[in-house]
Design a protein around this motif. Structure first.
Motif, PDB file in Angstrom:
ATOM      1  N   ASP A  86       0.840  -1.207   0.000  1.00  0.00           N
ATOM      2  CA  ASP A  86       0.000   0.000   0.000  1.00  0.00           C
ATOM      3  C   ASP A  86       0.874   1.257   0.000  1.00  0.00           C
ATOM      4  OD1 ASP A  86      -2.519  -1.192  -0.046  1.00  0.00           O
ATOM      5  OD2 ASP A  86      -2.616  -1.385   2.130  1.00  0.00           O
ATOM      6  N   VAL A  87       1.950   1.201   0.779  1.00  0.00           N
ATOM      7  CA  VAL A  87       2.883   2.329   0.843  1.00  0.00           C
ATOM      8  C   VAL A  87       3.462   2.622  -0.543  1.00  0.00           C
ATOM      9  CG1 VAL A  87       5.155   3.029   1.711  1.00  0.00           C
ATOM     10  CG2 VAL A  87       3.472   2.039   3.274  1.00  0.00           C
ATOM     11  N   CYS A  88       3.672   1.558  -1.320  1.00  0.00           N
ATOM     12  CA  CYS A  88       4.258   1.714  -2.653  1.00  0.00           C
ATOM     13  C   CYS A  88       3.322   2.413  -3.634  1.00  0.00           C
ATOM     14  CB  CYS A  88       4.666   0.351  -3.209  1.00  0.00           C
ATOM     15  SG  CYS A  88       6.005  -0.442  -2.289  1.00  0.00           S
ATOM     16  N   LEU A  89       2.080   2.647  -3.218  1.00  0.00           N
ATOM     17  CA  LEU A  89       1.132   3.389  -4.047  1.00  0.00           C
ATOM     18  C   LEU A  89       1.190   4.893  -3.774  1.00  0.00           C
ATOM     19  CD1 LEU A  89      -1.984   1.055  -3.653  1.00  0.00           C
ATOM     20  CD2 LEU A  89      -0.566   1.289  -5.705  1.00  0.00           C
ATOM     21  N   ARG A  90       1.844   5.290  -2.689  1.00  0.00           N
ATOM     22  CA  ARG A  90       1.899   6.704  -2.344  1.00  0.00           C
ATOM     23  C   ARG A  90       2.737   7.462  -3.377  1.00  0.00           C
ATOM     24  NH1 ARG A  90       3.419   5.961   4.101  1.00  0.00           N
ATOM     25  NH2 ARG A  90       1.506   4.833   4.685  1.00  0.00           N
ATOM     26  N   PRO A  91       2.208   8.547  -3.945  1.00  0.00           N
ATOM     27  CA  PRO A  91       2.945   9.297  -4.969  1.00  0.00           C
ATOM     28  C   PRO A  91       4.355   9.706  -4.516  1.00  0.00           C
ATOM     29  CG  PRO A  91       0.677  10.032  -4.895  1.00  0.00           C
ATOM     30  CD  PRO A  91       0.852   9.103  -3.726  1.00  0.00           C
ATOM     31  N   GLU A  92       4.483  10.115  -3.277  1.00  0.00           N
ATOM     32  CA  GLU A  92       5.784  10.531  -2.762  1.00  0.00           C
ATOM     33  C   GLU A  92       6.780   9.385  -2.803  1.00  0.00           C
ATOM     34  OE1 GLU A  92       7.068  12.777   1.267  1.00  0.00           O
ATOM     35  OE2 GLU A  92       6.322  10.735   1.572  1.00  0.00           O
ATOM     36  N   VAL A  93       6.351   8.206  -2.391  1.00  0.00           N
ATOM     37  CA  VAL A  93       7.229   7.040  -2.366  1.00  0.00           C
ATOM     38  C   VAL A  93       7.570   6.599  -3.790  1.00  0.00           C
ATOM     39  CG1 VAL A  93       7.408   4.607  -1.694  1.00  0.00           C
ATOM     40  CG2 VAL A  93       6.409   6.273  -0.121  1.00  0.00           C
ATOM     41  N   VAL A  94       6.572   6.629  -4.663  1.00  0.00           N
ATOM     42  CA  VAL A  94       6.809   6.251  -6.055  1.00  0.00           C
ATOM     43  C   VAL A  94       7.864   7.155  -6.688  1.00  0.00           C
ATOM     44  CG1 VAL A  94       5.789   6.149  -8.365  1.00  0.00           C
ATOM     45  CG2 VAL A  94       4.523   5.253  -6.397  1.00  0.00           C
ATOM     46  N   ARG A  95       7.713   8.458  -6.502  1.00  0.00           N
ATOM     47  CA  ARG A  95       8.629   9.410  -7.137  1.00  0.00           C
ATOM     48  C   ARG A  95      10.022   9.372  -6.510  1.00  0.00           C
ATOM     49  NH1 ARG A  95      10.050  12.141 -11.476  1.00  0.00           N
ATOM     50  NH2 ARG A  95       7.918  12.859 -11.822  1.00  0.00           N
ATOM     51  N   ILE A  96      10.079   9.464  -5.183  1.00  0.00           N
ATOM     52  CA  ILE A  96      11.376   9.611  -4.525  1.00  0.00           C
ATOM     53  C   ILE A  96      12.094   8.279  -4.353  1.00  0.00           C
ATOM     54  CG2 ILE A  96      12.549  10.344  -2.415  1.00  0.00           C
ATOM     55  CD1 ILE A  96      10.348  12.433  -2.018  1.00  0.00           C
ATOM     56  N   SER A  97      11.439   7.318  -3.725  1.00  0.00           N
ATOM     57  CA  SER A  97      12.116   6.082  -3.336  1.00  0.00           C
ATOM     58  C   SER A  97      12.202   5.044  -4.448  1.00  0.00           C
ATOM     59  CB  SER A  97      11.417   5.462  -2.126  1.00  0.00           C
ATOM     60  OG  SER A  97      11.472   6.334  -1.014  1.00  0.00           O
ATOM     61  N   LEU A  98      11.190   5.027  -5.339  1.00  0.00           N
ATOM     62  CA  LEU A  98      11.128   3.948  -6.322  1.00  0.00           C
ATOM     63  C   LEU A  98      11.427   4.392  -7.750  1.00  0.00           C
ATOM     64  CD1 LEU A  98       7.949   2.142  -4.945  1.00  0.00           C
ATOM     65  CD2 LEU A  98      10.350   1.558  -4.550  1.00  0.00           C
ATOM     66  N   THR A  99      11.605   5.682  -7.960  1.00  0.00           N
ATOM     67  CA  THR A  99      11.932   6.166  -9.300  1.00  0.00           C
ATOM     68  C   THR A  99      13.247   6.938  -9.294  1.00  0.00           C
ATOM     69  OG1 THR A  99       9.574   6.303  -9.866  1.00  0.00           O
ATOM     70  CG2 THR A  99      11.111   7.504 -11.284  1.00  0.00           C
ATOM     71  N   ASP A 100      13.253   8.098  -8.657  1.00  0.00           N
ATOM     72  CA  ASP A 100      14.449   8.943  -8.696  1.00  0.00           C
ATOM     73  C   ASP A 100      15.626   8.357  -7.927  1.00  0.00           C
ATOM     74  OD1 ASP A 100      13.160  10.726 -10.311  1.00  0.00           O
ATOM     75  OD2 ASP A 100      12.787  12.225  -8.763  1.00  0.00           O
ATOM     76  N   ALA A 101      15.347   7.637  -6.853  1.00  0.00           N
ATOM     77  CA  ALA A 101      16.446   7.130  -6.015  1.00  0.00           C
ATOM     78  C   ALA A 101      17.406   6.254  -6.798  1.00  0.00           C
ATOM     79  CB  ALA A 101      15.885   6.355  -4.826  1.00  0.00           C
ATOM     80  N   ILE A 102      16.873   5.430  -7.676  1.00  0.00           N
ATOM     81  CA  ILE A 102      17.729   4.515  -8.426  1.00  0.00           C
ATOM     82  C   ILE A 102      18.631   5.277  -9.385  1.00  0.00           C
ATOM     83  CG2 ILE A 102      17.742   2.573 -10.035  1.00  0.00           C
ATOM     84  CD1 ILE A 102      15.068   1.709  -8.795  1.00  0.00           C
ATOM     85  N   SER A 103      18.081   6.290 -10.056  1.00  0.00           N
ATOM     86  CA  SER A 103      18.882   7.044 -11.013  1.00  0.00           C
ATOM     87  C   SER A 103      19.830   8.026 -10.323  1.00  0.00           C
ATOM     88  CB  SER A 103      17.967   7.800 -11.984  1.00  0.00           C
ATOM     89  OG  SER A 103      17.127   8.706 -11.289  1.00  0.00           O
ATOM     90  N   VAL A 104      19.392   8.603  -9.209  1.00  0.00           N
ATOM     91  CA  VAL A 104      20.221   9.594  -8.516  1.00  0.00           C
ATOM     92  C   VAL A 104      21.355   8.942  -7.725  1.00  0.00           C
ATOM     93  CG1 VAL A 104      20.245  11.395  -6.746  1.00  0.00           C
ATOM     94  CG2 VAL A 104      18.349  11.276  -8.370  1.00  0.00           C
ATOM     95  N   LEU A 105      21.020   7.900  -6.986  1.00  0.00           N
ATOM     96  CA  LEU A 105      22.011   7.249  -6.124  1.00  0.00           C
ATOM     97  C   LEU A 105      22.718   6.081  -6.798  1.00  0.00           C
ATOM     98  CD1 LEU A 105      19.989   7.116  -2.767  1.00  0.00           C
ATOM     99  CD2 LEU A 105      21.590   8.884  -3.546  1.00  0.00           C
ATOM    100  N   GLY A 106      22.082   5.494  -7.808  1.00  0.00           N
ATOM    101  CA  GLY A 106      22.635   4.308  -8.441  1.00  0.00           C
ATOM    102  C   GLY A 106      22.070   3.050  -7.798  1.00  0.00           C
TER     103      GLY A 106
END
Length: 201
Positions: free
Chosen positions: A100-120
């Motif tokens: 359910d947490v993975c549906l939150r827009p904030e989590v999707v954008r920061i933790s599950l999308t940008d984090a991989i590209s920004v941090l590697g």
């Protein structure tokens, strides 16, 4: 009566909190790449020098935001273990809440999308391990303590469960229909995890 002067530590903590709060909102929308550092410091009401002093650079601040989010999610999931007497039910409840947490827009954008590209990828997986692995291990140990876990090395089982959960999170984040992806991912994960329980679910 004059207002007591804040200590250097209090001022430092206040500045860090202001930066993280402002950055978290902006990283969620419009996203990391679309937000210049100057916009973050303006929103936080601090100087650009304060950003570099406390976090090194914009990427360092981004990592601090992710750490805050991961800490909050971990505390939410731990609550399921504390509120449920049955360790297996606690694990399944926590799993459902995690998705359910993975549906939150904030989590999707920061933790599950940008984090991989920004941090590697390696750094992202390291964060997932740090916050998720210990929690999954605790749940498995609770099931094992009641004699309801199949024979197997818990550290390795926990790592594999974490990998499955991380993959489910990414599937949900990038699905055309996240709600449907969540339900299917939950069913699939429960089916996989039921193989670890001697009494099944």
């Amino acid at each position: 009566m004059p207002t007591p002067r804040r200590s250097q530590t209090e001022r430092s903590q206040s500045t860090q909190a202001a930066l993280i709060t402002a950055a978290r909102k902006l990283f969620a929308d419009p996203g990391y790449a679309a937000v210049p550092a100057d916009e973050i410091v303006r929103a936080a009401g601090v100087t650009r020098g304060a950003l570099y002093h406390h976090f090194g650079d914009k990427q360092g601040l981004f990592r601090a935001v992710i750490e805050q989010i991961e800490t909050e999610i971990t505390e939410e999931l731990k609550a399921f273990g504390q509120a449920e007497d049955d360790p297996w039910a606690a694990a399944i409840g926590a799993l459902s809440h995690f998705l359910d947490v993975c549906l939150r827009p904030e989590v999707v954008r920061i933790s599950l999308t940008d984090a991989i590209s920004v941090l590697g990828w390696p750094a992202w997986r390291e964060l997932e391990n740090r916050y998720g692995l210990g929690l999954i291990t605790e749940f498995l140990e609770g099931v094992a303590a009641e004699g309801r876990l199949v024979d197997g090395p818990i550290p390795e089982l926990a790592q594999l469960v974490l990998s499955a959960c991380a993959e489910a999170a990414l599937m949900i984040a990038h699905a055309e229909d996240p709600e449907a992806a969540k339900e299917k991912s939950l069913a699939a994960l429960v089916a996989l995890l039921s193989g670890l329980a001697k009494d099944r679910v």
